[in-house]
Structure formats: C-alpha cells, structure tokens
Write a protein that holds these residues in place. Structure first.
Motif, PDB file in Angstrom:
ATOM      1  N   ALA A   1      44.223 -51.641  34.159  1.00 30.47           N
ATOM      2  CA  ALA A   1      45.070 -52.417  33.256  1.00 30.47           C
ATOM      3  C   ALA A   1      46.554 -52.125  33.455  1.00 30.47           C
ATOM      4  O   ALA A   1      47.404 -52.782  32.843  1.00 30.47           O
ATOM      5  CB  ALA A   1      44.683 -52.142  31.798  1.00 30.47           C
ATOM      6  N   ALA A   2      46.884 -51.136  34.297  1.00 33.70           N
ATOM      7  CA  ALA A   2      48.290 -50.785  34.513  1.00 33.70           C
ATOM      8  C   ALA A   2      49.029 -51.936  35.175  1.00 33.70           C
ATOM      9  O   ALA A   2      48.511 -52.610  36.055  1.00 33.70           O
ATOM     10  CB  ALA A   2      48.384 -49.523  35.376  1.00 33.70           C
ATOM     11  N   GLU A   3      50.263 -52.163  34.726  1.00 31.53           N
ATOM     12  CA  GLU A   3      51.080 -53.262  35.225  1.00 31.53           C
ATOM     13  C   GLU A   3      52.317 -52.734  35.936  1.00 31.53           C
ATOM     14  O   GLU A   3      52.716 -51.582  35.768  1.00 31.53           O
ATOM     15  CB  GLU A   3      51.502 -54.171  34.057  1.00 31.53           C
ATOM     16  CG  GLU A   3      50.325 -54.768  33.283  1.00 31.53           C
ATOM     17  CD  GLU A   3      50.790 -55.561  32.078  1.00 31.53           C
ATOM     18  OE1 GLU A   3      52.009 -55.520  31.775  1.00 31.53           O
ATOM     19  OE2 GLU A   3      49.943 -56.207  31.438  1.00 31.53           O
ATOM     20  N   PHE A   4      52.910 -53.595  36.742  1.00 32.06           N
ATOM     21  CA  PHE A   4      54.133 -53.236  37.454  1.00 32.06           C
ATOM     22  C   PHE A   4      55.261 -52.982  36.463  1.00 32.06           C
ATOM     23  O   PHE A   4      55.472 -53.750  35.511  1.00 32.06           O
ATOM     24  CB  PHE A   4      54.518 -54.353  38.409  1.00 32.06           C
ATOM     25  CG  PHE A   4      55.865 -54.149  39.059  1.00 32.06           C
ATOM     26  CD1 PHE A   4      56.051 -53.164  40.010  1.00 32.06           C
ATOM     27  CD2 PHE A   4      56.940 -54.943  38.698  1.00 32.06           C
ATOM     28  CE1 PHE A   4      57.290 -52.971  40.603  1.00 32.06           C
ATOM     29  CE2 PHE A   4      58.183 -54.760  39.281  1.00 32.06           C
ATOM     30  CZ  PHE A   4      58.353 -53.767  40.236  1.00 32.06           C
ATOM     31  N   LEU A   5      56.005 -51.890  36.668  1.00 27.12           N
ATOM     32  CA  LEU A   5      57.123 -51.543  35.801  1.00 27.12           C
ATOM     33  C   LEU A   5      58.427 -51.752  36.562  1.00 27.12           C
ATOM     34  O   LEU A   5      58.660 -51.090  37.586  1.00 27.12           O
ATOM     35  CB  LEU A   5      57.016 -50.074  35.361  1.00 27.12           C
ATOM     36  CG  LEU A   5      55.770 -49.687  34.557  1.00 27.12           C
ATOM     37  CD1 LEU A   5      55.743 -48.187  34.312  1.00 27.12           C
ATOM     38  CD2 LEU A   5      55.728 -50.447  33.239  1.00 27.12           C
TER      39      LEU A   5
ATOM     40  N   ASP B   1      49.792 -47.810  31.781  1.00 26.58           N
ATOM     41  CA  ASP B   1      50.653 -47.273  32.842  1.00 26.58           C
ATOM     42  C   ASP B   1      50.837 -45.773  32.680  1.00 26.58           C
ATOM     43  O   ASP B   1      50.775 -45.023  33.664  1.00 26.58           O
ATOM     44  CB  ASP B   1      52.006 -47.974  32.820  1.00 26.58           C
ATOM     45  CG  ASP B   1      51.931 -49.398  33.324  1.00 26.58           C
ATOM     46  OD1 ASP B   1      52.137 -49.618  34.520  1.00 26.58           O
ATOM     47  OD2 ASP B   1      51.637 -50.293  32.520  1.00 26.58           O
ATOM     48  N   GLY B   2      51.069 -45.334  31.449  1.00 22.04           N
ATOM     49  CA  GLY B   2      51.222 -43.903  31.218  1.00 22.04           C
ATOM     50  C   GLY B   2      49.975 -43.131  31.610  1.00 22.04           C
ATOM     51  O   GLY B   2      50.052 -42.047  32.197  1.00 22.04           O
ATOM     52  N   ALA B   3      48.802 -43.715  31.297  1.00 17.08           N
ATOM     53  CA  ALA B   3      47.548 -43.050  31.639  1.00 17.08           C
ATOM     54  C   ALA B   3      47.362 -42.974  33.156  1.00 17.08           C
ATOM     55  O   ALA B   3      46.981 -41.932  33.697  1.00 17.08           O
ATOM     56  CB  ALA B   3      46.378 -43.785  30.999  1.00 17.08           C
TER      57      ALA B   3
ATOM     58  N   GLY C   1      53.271 -47.516  43.487  1.00 17.53           N
ATOM     59  CA  GLY C   1      53.518 -46.369  44.351  1.00 17.53           C
ATOM     60  C   GLY C   1      54.782 -45.592  44.016  1.00 17.53           C
ATOM     61  O   GLY C   1      54.741 -44.351  43.915  1.00 17.53           O
ATOM     62  N   PRO C   2      55.936 -46.246  43.833  1.00 15.83           N
ATOM     63  CA  PRO C   2      57.144 -45.490  43.476  1.00 15.83           C
ATOM     64  C   PRO C   2      56.999 -44.723  42.166  1.00 15.83           C
ATOM     65  O   PRO C   2      57.538 -43.614  42.034  1.00 15.83           O
ATOM     66  CB  PRO C   2      58.217 -46.583  43.368  1.00 15.83           C
ATOM     67  CG  PRO C   2      57.712 -47.695  44.235  1.00 15.83           C
ATOM     68  CD  PRO C   2      56.225 -47.671  44.085  1.00 15.83           C
TER      69      PRO C   2
END
Length: 455
Positions: A211-215, A349-351, A382-383
């Motif tokens: 579920a993580a998204e691009f930041l 994203d944090g997870a 990746g970054p």
C-alpha cells in the motif's frame, strides 16, 4: 598473447560459476520450498488452538528444541545464519550435514508452538548445507567450497523472501560489515534466481501488502526519513543488546551453576506463554498478520514494536531456534507505523521504510535492504529506503544480529574497532562520554583492509 587469452579465460571462469551457481540454486530451491511448506502446514495446524494449549506447547516445543540442539547439532541454536557465516570464515564453508535437518525441525517446533522467530535462518543454513554437500561430492578445493556455500546462502534467502536480487546481495553482505565480495555477485545472483524460479514453480508464493505510495522528495521529507532511520537503528540496537544479555546470562548459568542447557528453551516457552496472557499472541510466531496489517496502512499500536523485540529476544536469546530477518521486518514495520503520525508520513510508507531500515541496521546490510525494498514495494521508493537505511546502519554501531560477521569498516573514528576480526571477537573497550571524547586516528596494525577473499 596474454591480451588475447585473458578475456577467454575470464569468460570461462564466469561461465563455470554461472553453471555451478544455477545448479546449486536449483537444489536449494527444492529443499527450502518443502521445508517452508512443512513449516506453514505446522503453523496452520496450531493457529486455531486455544490459549491454554500454548501453555503446554511452548514449554514442550522448547524442550524438544533444546534436546535436538544439545544432543544433535549445537550450531542449530539461535537464528542459525551466524553459524554459517562462521563456517565460511573459519572452515572454508564446511557445514555439518546434520545441522540442516535438525535446524529445520527445531525451527518448526519453535514457531509452530508460538516462538517469535523467522523462517530465513534455517533456509540459509539449509542452502549452505546443500551447497557444502555438493562441494564434497565434486571434491572442490577449500576456496571453491567457500564460493559455492555463499551461492547456497543467497539461494536460501531468495527462496524464502521471493527477492532474488536482494537475496543474492544479502548472502554476500552478511558475511562482513562494510564489504562486498564482488566476484561472487553474479554467481550468487544465478543461484538466487534459480532458487526463486524453482520455488515458484513448486507452488511457493510470497505475499506482502503493497500500500506504500510514492513520496515527492523535499528537504522536510529527507529530515523525517533520517529521523526514522535513526529510530530504526536504535530499535535494532536494543534487540541486539537484549539478545546478547540473555545469551550471556544463559552461558553464565550453564558454566557456573551447571544448568542443563535444554532447560533454557523451556524457560523461554514459559516466559512467552506469560506474555501471551498479558499482550496476546500477535507478537508470537512469524507475526505475518501483524506485518501485513502495518504494511496495509492500518494502525498496529504504538508499542507493538517493543513487544516484538521482547518476544524475539526471549525466543532466540534463550536458545530456541529460527531466523532473525522476519522479526526485523515486523519490528521495523510496526515501529515505522507507530512513528508515521509524529513524522507526518503515510502509515503504509512509514511501515515499509521502517521495515527496510531496521533490517539494514540489524543485519549490517544496507545495500541488500535497499534492493529488497525496491523488489517488494517498487523502485520509486528506492531513494526513501536509502535515506533511512544509511543512518540506521550507522546508529547500530559495531553490533549486529550476526556476531560472526567480519569487521571491514570502522563506522566512526570515535568508536575504534579492530578490522579483520569477527564482531564477537572484538575487544569491548569502555568509551568515555561523547563530550570529552577526542578524535583518534586508528593506527592498529590490523586496521589494514584484508583481501576480498574472505578467507
């Protein structure tokens, strides 16, 4: 003529190890797949048990584990990978064949009963044992055995996580803190890819919530990810200290009080059951449900990461059996989820970033952790993985969940360490407070970087 023949001879060497790595990876993929299927079957069989049943299963599983390890293969204790690392450095990769089956059974009796451990340590140990057996069959030299065992380690990691690139790198990076054996990258990758393909072909699947998204990058995001990385490194450091403390206490009671070694996993089972009563069963076992809950962007509780550290430290610190990377995943994901609110990050994203940062710190393997994050969650993150993984790797200092790692890097001039020896063999010199510490140049004779042969 040298300039003519040199590329051909190099190509022959490359082709040879691609073939050897692929064959090794295929064998490891078969064995690891059926080990994992048996493990998952055992977990499913005990998952519906009532709480009182674990009051019998945990101490009973601890007793079986303790007896297997004490009378069968002492190298099967703990999370196992450190024994393989030690074998690569000290015995040119020679692995006692009895370790693999005993490690597999001991891990099943630990995790199925509720012990907090992972599945990758046995897989890496099985991979190394299979590779060592192949080396015996083909009568390899000591250096060739060392190389093929490294292929087996990477293949085991790839099969268990479903990440061939990261598995190949992790199998090399865990051998030494701050170094990579570049010659082994492609052979290890060939073994990892083959193990992954064989495992997939035999029906093994890998499920991660994504579920993580691009930041979008910003200076503020950079600062928040550095903070998350620092917290992740400290969490991994806390886990290592707790495990080391329990190990030392266990060794002291065994040597000075003559305690029977198999009793310690029984005590671990009793303590874990008491924690089940107080906290619940979520931090026990593999905790894959807890991991996917955090990665899906759902809240998991502000202190679940702490409870997972306690469960894992008791399980592995007191002599039960299993891997350590999966617990690092869970600790990192739950810590990242808990810190997402204060840091203003999306929960998923944090997870995901916390998961990779704690893994980078605990295993002293930031490169493998970054690759693994990109394989699981996508390359666009990746970054973010890099920004968090590097400070986590620095903050754990000269410690690791793998104490047999060789030291190839001094992380700070203010924390001197002997280069070229295992972490577990480095002198534990006291350090004065930071505000009175002067920068010192490390001039020890053993500070010279050793050759890349790892021997």
């Amino acid at each position: 003529m040298r300039r003519f023949w040199e590329p051909l001879l190099m190509g022959r060497q490359l082709l040879l190890w691609l073939v050897i790595g692929s064959l090794t990876g295929g064998l490891v993929g078969v064995v690891v797949t059926y080990f994992l299927k048996l493990l998952f079957w055992s977990i499913n069989a005990t998952s519906s048990w009532p709480l009182w049943a674990f009051g019998l299963a945990l101490p009973g599983g601890g007793l079986i584990t303790g007896l297997l390890i004490y009378y069968g293969a002492p190298d099967a204790a703990g999370h196992g990978t450190e024994a393989v690392i030690r074998a690569v450095h000290q015995h040119a990769g020679k692995i006692n064949w009895k370790v693999a089956p005993i490690k597999a059974i001991a891990t099943i009796t630990t995790i199925a009963a509720g012990g907090a451990a992972g599945k990758e340590g046995p897989s890496a140990q099985i991979g190394a044992a299979v590779a060592s057996a192949v080396a015996d069959l083909l009568r390899f030299s000591a250096q060739q055995r060392q190389k093929i065992v490294i292929c087996g380690i990477g293949a085991g990691f790839a099969a268990v996580f479903g990440t061939p690139v990261a598995g190949a790198v992790l199998g090399i990076e865990v051998l030494a803190m701050g170094d990579l054996w570049y010659e082994m990258l492609l052979p290890s990758f060939a073994a990892a890819v083959m193990a992954y393909e064989v495992a997939h072909g035999l029906g093994l699947t890998w499920t991660y919530a994504r579920a993580a998204e691009f930041l979008p990058f910003s200076l503020g995001l950079f600062g928040r990810l550095v903070v998350l990385g620092i917290a992740s490194g400290l969490a991994a450091y806390l886990l290592v200290l707790m495990m080391e403390g329990l190990h030392h206490g266990m060794d002291s009671l065994r040597e000075k009080r003559r305690w029977w070694p198999p009793i310690f996993p029984v005590l671990a089972g009793i303590l874990l059951f008491l924690l089940f009563v107080v906290v619940g069963r979520a931090p026990g076992g593999l905790s894959l449900g807890l991991l996917n809950q955090a990665l899906s962007g759902h809240t998991v509780g502000d202190f679940m990461w702490w409870w997972k550290i306690v469960f894992v430290a008791i399980t592995l610190g007191l002599g039960m059996s299993g891997g350590i990377i999966t617990p690092l995943f869970v600790i990192g994901a739950t810590l990242g989820s808990a810190l997402s609110g204060p840091l203003g990050l999306p929960l998923a994203d944090g997870a995901a970033i916390g998961m990779m940062a704690v893994t980078a710190a605990g295993a002293n393997a930031p490169i493998a952790a970054i690759f693994m994050g990109m394989e699981i969650f996508g390359s666009r993150l990746g970054p973010d993985f890099l920004i968090a993984a590097v400070p986590a790797f620095i903050m754990i200092g000269n410690h690791s969940v793998y104490p047999s790692q060789r030291v190839r890097l001094q992380k700070s001039p203010w924390v001197p360490i002997s280069i070229g020896v295992a972490l577990e063999d480095t002198p534990d010199h006291p350090l004065p407070p930071p505000w009175i510490r002067r920068r010192q140049k490390h001039t020890s004779a053993d500070s010279q970087r050793p050759p890349a042969s790892m021997s």
